[in-house]
Scaffold this active site. Structure first.
Site, PDB file in Angstrom:
ATOM      1  N   GLU A 147      -5.220   5.871   7.443  1.00 38.52           N
ATOM      2  CA  GLU A 147      -3.879   5.617   6.819  1.00 38.52           C
ATOM      3  C   GLU A 147      -3.326   7.054   6.322  1.00 38.52           C
ATOM      4  O   GLU A 147      -3.589   7.723   5.238  1.00 38.52           O
ATOM      5  CB  GLU A 147      -4.055   4.846   5.676  1.00 38.52           C
ATOM      6  CG  GLU A 147      -2.520   4.350   5.020  1.00 38.52           C
ATOM      7  CD  GLU A 147      -2.405   3.282   4.046  1.00 38.52           C
ATOM      8  OE1 GLU A 147      -3.626   3.154   3.353  1.00 38.52           O
ATOM      9  OE2 GLU A 147      -1.606   2.579   3.724  1.00 38.52           O
ATOM     10  N   ASP A 180       2.013   2.200   7.662  1.00 40.43           N
ATOM     11  CA  ASP A 180       2.331   1.577   6.204  1.00 40.43           C
ATOM     12  C   ASP A 180       3.906   1.878   6.190  1.00 40.43           C
ATOM     13  O   ASP A 180       4.217   3.106   5.933  1.00 40.43           O
ATOM     14  CB  ASP A 180       1.621   2.296   4.956  1.00 40.43           C
ATOM     15  CG  ASP A 180       1.943   1.652   3.768  1.00 40.43           C
ATOM     16  OD1 ASP A 180       3.291   1.422   3.499  1.00 40.43           O
ATOM     17  OD2 ASP A 180       1.196   1.428   2.828  1.00 40.43           O
ATOM     18  N   HIS A 183       5.187   4.247   3.297  1.00 39.38           N
ATOM     19  CA  HIS A 183       4.762   5.724   3.578  1.00 39.38           C
ATOM     20  C   HIS A 183       5.716   6.244   4.514  1.00 39.38           C
ATOM     21  O   HIS A 183       6.021   7.140   4.637  1.00 39.38           O
ATOM     22  CB  HIS A 183       3.488   5.902   3.878  1.00 39.38           C
ATOM     23  CG  HIS A 183       2.622   5.686   2.696  1.00 39.38           C
ATOM     24  ND1 HIS A 183       2.781   5.928   1.333  1.00 39.38           N
ATOM     25  CD2 HIS A 183       1.630   4.686   2.599  1.00 39.38           C
ATOM     26  CE1 HIS A 183       1.882   5.535   0.519  1.00 39.38           C
ATOM     27  NE2 HIS A 183       0.952   4.497   0.972  1.00 39.38           N
ATOM     28  N   HIS A 206       0.666  -2.066   7.151  1.00 41.27           N
ATOM     29  CA  HIS A 206       0.992  -2.433   5.599  1.00 41.27           C
ATOM     30  C   HIS A 206       2.735  -2.701   5.603  1.00 41.27           C
ATOM     31  O   HIS A 206       3.275  -1.652   6.185  1.00 41.27           O
ATOM     32  CB  HIS A 206       0.506  -1.414   4.777  1.00 41.27           C
ATOM     33  CG  HIS A 206      -0.799  -1.566   4.261  1.00 41.27           C
ATOM     34  ND1 HIS A 206      -1.538  -0.846   3.547  1.00 41.27           N
ATOM     35  CD2 HIS A 206      -1.906  -2.717   4.658  1.00 41.27           C
ATOM     36  CE1 HIS A 206      -3.003  -1.042   3.569  1.00 41.27           C
ATOM     37  NE2 HIS A 206      -3.132  -2.177   3.865  1.00 41.27           N
ATOM     38  N   ARG A 212       8.740  -0.084  -2.927  1.00 44.06           N
ATOM     39  CA  ARG A 212       7.576  -0.720  -2.946  1.00 44.06           C
ATOM     40  C   ARG A 212       7.138  -2.112  -3.704  1.00 44.06           C
ATOM     41  O   ARG A 212       6.161  -2.528  -3.981  1.00 44.06           O
ATOM     42  CB  ARG A 212       6.587   0.373  -3.501  1.00 44.06           C
ATOM     43  CG  ARG A 212       5.315   0.215  -2.653  1.00 44.06           C
ATOM     44  CD  ARG A 212       4.104   1.114  -2.862  1.00 44.06           C
ATOM     45  NE  ARG A 212       3.218   0.975  -1.770  1.00 44.06           N
ATOM     46  CZ  ARG A 212       2.245   1.718  -1.499  1.00 44.06           C
ATOM     47  NH1 ARG A 212       2.206   2.650  -2.103  1.00 44.06           N
ATOM     48  NH2 ARG A 212       1.547   1.182  -0.537  1.00 44.06           N
ATOM     49  N   GLU A 241       1.761  -5.105   0.882  1.00 44.80           N
ATOM     50  CA  GLU A 241       0.993  -4.430  -0.142  1.00 44.80           C
ATOM     51  C   GLU A 241       2.087  -3.876  -1.006  1.00 44.80           C
ATOM     52  O   GLU A 241       2.403  -2.758  -0.813  1.00 44.80           O
ATOM     53  CB  GLU A 241       0.252  -2.988   0.510  1.00 44.80           C
ATOM     54  CG  GLU A 241      -0.360  -2.249  -0.488  1.00 44.80           C
ATOM     55  CD  GLU A 241      -1.140  -1.007   0.146  1.00 44.80           C
ATOM     56  OE1 GLU A 241      -0.047  -0.119   0.726  1.00 44.80           O
ATOM     57  OE2 GLU A 241      -2.272  -0.599   0.034  1.00 44.80           O
TER      58      GLU A 241
HETATM   59  C1  LER Z   1      -1.623   3.699  -1.096  1.00 45.63           C
HETATM   60  O1  LER Z   1      -0.322   4.064  -1.477  1.00 45.63           O
HETATM   61  C2  LER Z   1      -1.758   2.718  -0.126  1.00 45.63           C
HETATM   62  O2  LER Z   1      -0.854   2.473   0.818  1.00 45.63           O
HETATM   63  C3  LER Z   1      -3.070   2.228   0.291  1.00 45.63           C
HETATM   64  O3  LER Z   1      -2.964   1.450   1.341  1.00 45.63           O
HETATM   65  C4  LER Z   1      -4.212   3.076   0.207  1.00 45.63           C
HETATM   66  O4  LER Z   1      -5.139   2.855   1.116  1.00 45.63           O
HETATM   67 MN    MN Z   2      -1.070   1.334   2.512  1.00 42.88          MN
END
Ligand code: LER
Ligand code: MN
Length: 269
Positions: A147, A180, A183, A206, A212, A241
């Site tokens: 990730e 994700d 991110h 994710h 977030r 998440e």
């Molecule tokens: C942390 O910000 C995150 O996205 C998690 O999935 C860490 O593995």
């Molecule tokens: Mn993540």
């Protein structure tokens, strides 16, 4: 078919059986468990999965140290713990574990700006750690989902390009990219294009909104990103998440699942 999963939430019970039933009731297909649950409470978790029929789809975190840790003995404990988690994930029927290079260890965008290990050494360290999971992944039928995190949470892997380079240069057959949306919305120029670029390596997703919190509450364009997933034929796990903003947490979370299922329909996912 894509399955929606969630990580644990403060409003879910600590009893695994109740937790899994609540997860299903919120509208999810499965649970993305914390690695510590597999390390320390495996028998209870396994029994709850069997009893409820709600699967553990994937695992995230919960081990000691990081695969890119600056401190060697901590890197070794991460490797040790992740191997055990992968074996147990396989036994549970989960697809694999989400692993960043490190989380919250160092940022090149915050003081002191200069890391204790030269950045040129990072890739070799990551490949060394990840290559140690190839055998256990093969035996247990699991995958390591590497990730990339945003620049403030990690300094080694921030983009899908960077994760792909580690996988390709290390000739890693059992490592895929974990994409994700939180991110990516910070680091990728265009989420849809990046997903399409690395089509063959995208293994897990994710989701959280721009701030977030729960999807639907911020300004991320999920339909646009999901069009990328549609184009590459993604059929893995998409795990929520995020924290939940608002008072009636359980209800808001349920609405967010409805919102995401609607975005998936719009993208013909
Ligand atoms: C942390 O910000 C995150 O996205 C998690 O999935 C860490 O593995
Ligand atoms: Mn993540």
């Amino acid at each position: 078919m894509i399955r929606l999963a969630t990580q644990d939430k403060p409003f879910y019970s600590s009893d695994f059986k109740t937790k899994l039933l609540q997860i299903k009731e919120t509208g999810f297909d499965g649970f993305e468990a914390d690695g510590a649950m597999l390390l320390n409470q495996f028998d209870e978790l396994k029994a709850a999965v069997k009893e409820t029929g709600v699967p553990v789809t994937s695992v995230c975190g919960g081990y000691r140290g990081w695969i890119g840790d600056f401190i060697e003995y901590r890197r070794q404990t991460a490797i040790e713990d992740i191997k055990i988690i992968l074996e147990r994930a396989g036994e549970l029927g989960a697809k694999g574990i989400v692993v960043p290079a490190a989380w919250g260890m160092f940022s090149l965008r915050l003081p002191p700006m200069t890391p204790p290990r030269p950045v040129e050494a990072d890739k070799g360290v990551l490949i060394d750690s990840l290559s140690q999971f190839e055998d256990v992944c093969k035996k247990s039928g699991t995958v390591v989902y590497l990730e990339p995190l945003n620049r403030y949470e990690d300094h080694m892997l921030n983009t899908l390009d960077a994760a792909a380079t580690v996988i390709q240069d290390g000739h890693l057959e059992h490592v895929k990219i974990m994409a994700d949306f939180f991110h990516m919305s910070i680091e990728e120029q265009d989420i849809k294009k990046s997903l399409i670029k690395w089509a063959d390596l995208i293994g897990h997703v994710h989701i959280a909104d721009s701030h977030r919190y729960q999807p639907g509450d911020g300004h991320t364009d999920f339909v646009h990103g999901f069009e990328g997933l549609k184009e590459i034929g993604f059929d893995g796990i998409m795990a929520f998440e995020c924290r939940v903003l608002g008072e009636d947490q359980e209800n808001l979370y349920k609405q967010s699942v409805g919102y995401i299922r609607d975005c998936m329909k719009k993208a013909r996912l």
